[in-house]
Design an enzyme around this catalytic site. Structure first.
Site, PDB file in Angstrom:
ATOM      1  N   ASP A  41    -135.975 154.532 -12.953  1.00  0.00           N
ATOM      2  CA  ASP A  41    -136.759 154.988 -13.885  1.00  0.00           C
ATOM      3  C   ASP A  41    -136.275 155.218 -15.450  1.00  0.00           C
ATOM      4  O   ASP A  41    -137.055 155.264 -16.334  1.00  0.00           O
ATOM      5  CB  ASP A  41    -137.097 156.449 -13.405  1.00  0.00           C
ATOM      6  CG  ASP A  41    -137.969 156.538 -12.201  1.00  0.00           C
ATOM      7  OD1 ASP A  41    -138.953 155.820 -12.249  1.00  0.00           O
ATOM      8  OD2 ASP A  41    -137.550 157.083 -11.201  1.00  0.00           O
ATOM      9  N   GLU A  96    -114.766 143.899  -2.461  1.00  0.00           N
ATOM     10  CA  GLU A  96    -114.340 142.429  -2.132  1.00  0.00           C
ATOM     11  C   GLU A  96    -115.407 141.691  -2.368  1.00  0.00           C
ATOM     12  O   GLU A  96    -116.802 142.089  -2.332  1.00  0.00           O
ATOM     13  CB  GLU A  96    -114.088 142.401  -0.480  1.00  0.00           C
ATOM     14  CG  GLU A  96    -112.876 143.104  -0.255  1.00  0.00           C
ATOM     15  CD  GLU A  96    -111.333 142.349  -0.762  1.00  0.00           C
ATOM     16  OE1 GLU A  96    -111.434 141.114  -1.314  1.00  0.00           O
ATOM     17  OE2 GLU A  96    -110.395 143.134  -0.857  1.00  0.00           O
ATOM     18  N   GLU A 144    -129.217 146.386  16.550  1.00  0.00           N
ATOM     19  CA  GLU A 144    -129.649 147.218  17.877  1.00  0.00           C
ATOM     20  C   GLU A 144    -130.092 148.811  17.271  1.00  0.00           C
ATOM     21  O   GLU A 144    -130.750 149.413  17.918  1.00  0.00           O
ATOM     22  CB  GLU A 144    -128.660 147.305  18.978  1.00  0.00           C
ATOM     23  CG  GLU A 144    -128.409 146.080  19.667  1.00  0.00           C
ATOM     24  CD  GLU A 144    -127.710 144.880  18.801  1.00  0.00           C
ATOM     25  OE1 GLU A 144    -127.184 143.849  19.351  1.00  0.00           O
ATOM     26  OE2 GLU A 144    -126.836 145.353  17.797  1.00  0.00           O
ATOM     27  N   GLU A 157    -111.571 148.522  -0.905  1.00  0.00           N
ATOM     28  CA  GLU A 157    -111.735 147.649  -2.023  1.00  0.00           C
ATOM     29  C   GLU A 157    -113.048 146.892  -2.260  1.00  0.00           C
ATOM     30  O   GLU A 157    -113.773 146.937  -1.252  1.00  0.00           O
ATOM     31  CB  GLU A 157    -110.551 146.598  -2.192  1.00  0.00           C
ATOM     32  CG  GLU A 157    -109.236 147.135  -1.832  1.00  0.00           C
ATOM     33  CD  GLU A 157    -108.615 147.851  -2.932  1.00  0.00           C
ATOM     34  OE1 GLU A 157    -109.292 147.665  -4.157  1.00  0.00           O
ATOM     35  OE2 GLU A 157    -107.723 148.544  -3.026  1.00  0.00           O
TER      36      GLU A 157
END
Length: 399
Positions: A67, A246, A216, A244
């Protein structure tokens, strides 16, 4: 006999001495309290000043809503060094929920994809029900128009944060149903399956395919969830929960997961992901946001869906986007500590009416947990009006 009045007169000097002694002993205590408060204010100011401008921009991009007209920042201020292309994806779209159905909106860390949508009968399973993609605007400009050039412009990515909100627009006399929000940890894996080749005799060959584990959970509602009436809406965030940030490669050649020639059973997947007009680009390191909207028969449930994501890309040198890349910002432990603190303490989701409370909570985390002052605007206008005590020193950074 000594009268009571005389005894009181004799005791008065001693009482005055005790009161003066108490006042004298309290003065150092008051001075210590004032000194402690002064030191806390100085520590807050010092920590705020120690945080770099890119660090503040990083938090602004990660926790400010679409916004507000803000840029994507300068990147994630960790120990990575190299050229990056920060991008803030935003989607605002009207949505109508089908009566007699339960609708799943899965906001997953897939670059360029705002969410995945599926519908099933109320109370039925989502097993085998395809999750169809809803793309962010500008998908083709960033990832090309075919499955073979998805990584032509950017080759790797990592997420800073993503968020989603459902803001109901239904007539108060026509809505019905509920909205539930929870988080799902998804993982991209490589699964093996056996394929029979029509030779004489038939030959079984081992094949590999990418798959998404964790779907699932679409049929599960964990205890740690947000549940409310549809008309209350919801707002939720997800951030990187790995130690971290990555980088992950941009995937090429996948119009669906699993691929079209592989069944869900062969890939060991709960259901499949389809990308009409887009492609599967990869999966980042943060929990997906599952938003389940149940609409009874006869109800009219409409809303505005808002999704946003802060992503950092590695641009390809042969791309025109390469000229817009910038050096990754220097490591800023203060900003990263603030990010982790907020990630631990924010709730699963809040109702639309509680947006101001949600952002007040984030602001209090920054002030009390890390001893530096900041202010974060909310996801809707009501949130912005709920924030008080803007610190003038950095107020302009958050407008």
């Amino acid at each position: 006999m000594v009268s009571k009045a005389a005894r009181r007169r004799r005791a008065a000097p001693r009482q005055q001495q005790r009161q003066q002694s108490n006042r004298a002993s309290n003065q150092p205590r008051r001075r210590r309290a004032r000194r402690t408060r002064r030191q806390q204010r100085m520590a807050a100011t010092n920590n705020m000043l120690k945080m770099s401008a890119p660090g503040l921009d990083f938090l602004k991009c990660a926790f400010a809503s679409p916004d507000f007209s803000t840029d994507p920042g300068k990147g994630i201020p960790d120990k990575f060094q190299g050229l990056v292309l920060p991008k803030k994806h935003c989607l605002t779209q009207s949505i109508t929920f089908t009566p007699g159905k339960q609708t799943m909106l899965l906001v997953a860390p897939i670059p360029g994809i705002a969410c995945l949508k599926a519908e099933a009968n109320v109370g039925a399973s989502f097993s085998g029900v395809p999750l169809a993609s809803v793309e962010f605007p500008g998908f083709d400009q960033l990832f090309g128009t075919s499955a073979t050039d998805t990584a032509a412009n950017v080759t790797a990515f990592r997420y800073a944060s993503m968020a989603a909100g459902v803001y109901p627009t239904s007539n108060l006399m026509q809505f019905a149903g509920s909205i539930q929000v929870y988080k799902i940890p998804l993982k991209q894996v490589l699964n093996s399956y056996s394929q029979t080749v029509a030779t004489v005799p038939p030959t079984n060959l081992a094949q590999n395919t990418i798959a998404i584990d964790g779907l699932e959970a679409l049929d599960a509602l964990p205890n740690n969830n947000y549940s409310g009436s549809f008309i209350e809406g919801c707002y939720s965030q997800s951030v990187c929960n790995e130690p971290e940030f990555e980088f992950h490669p941009i995937m090429e050649g996948y119009a669906s997961v699993p691929p079209a020639n592989v069944t869900n059973a062969q890939a060991s997947m709960f259901t499949n992901l389809t990308f009409s007009g887009a492609r599967y680009t990869g999966l980042g390191d943060m929990d997906a946001i599952a938003i389940l909207v149940t609409t009874p028969t006869g109800a009219v449930n409409t809303a505005v869906l808002k999704v946003w994501a802060c992503v950092e890309y590695r641009p390809n040198p042969n791309s025109t986007l390469y000229e817009f890349a910038r050096e990754s910002p220097a490591n800023d432990e203060y900003a990263l500590a603030a990010y982790r603190k907020i990630a631990r303490d924010i709730p699963i989701a809040v109702a639309c009416k509680d947006n101001a409370t949600f952002w007040e909570r984030v602001r209090s985390i920054l002030k009390s947990g890390l001893n530096f002052a900041s202010t974060i605007p909310g996801p809707v206008g009501v949130a912005a009006t709920g924030i008080k005590g803007i610190i003038e020193t950095i107020g302009s950074l958050w407008v």
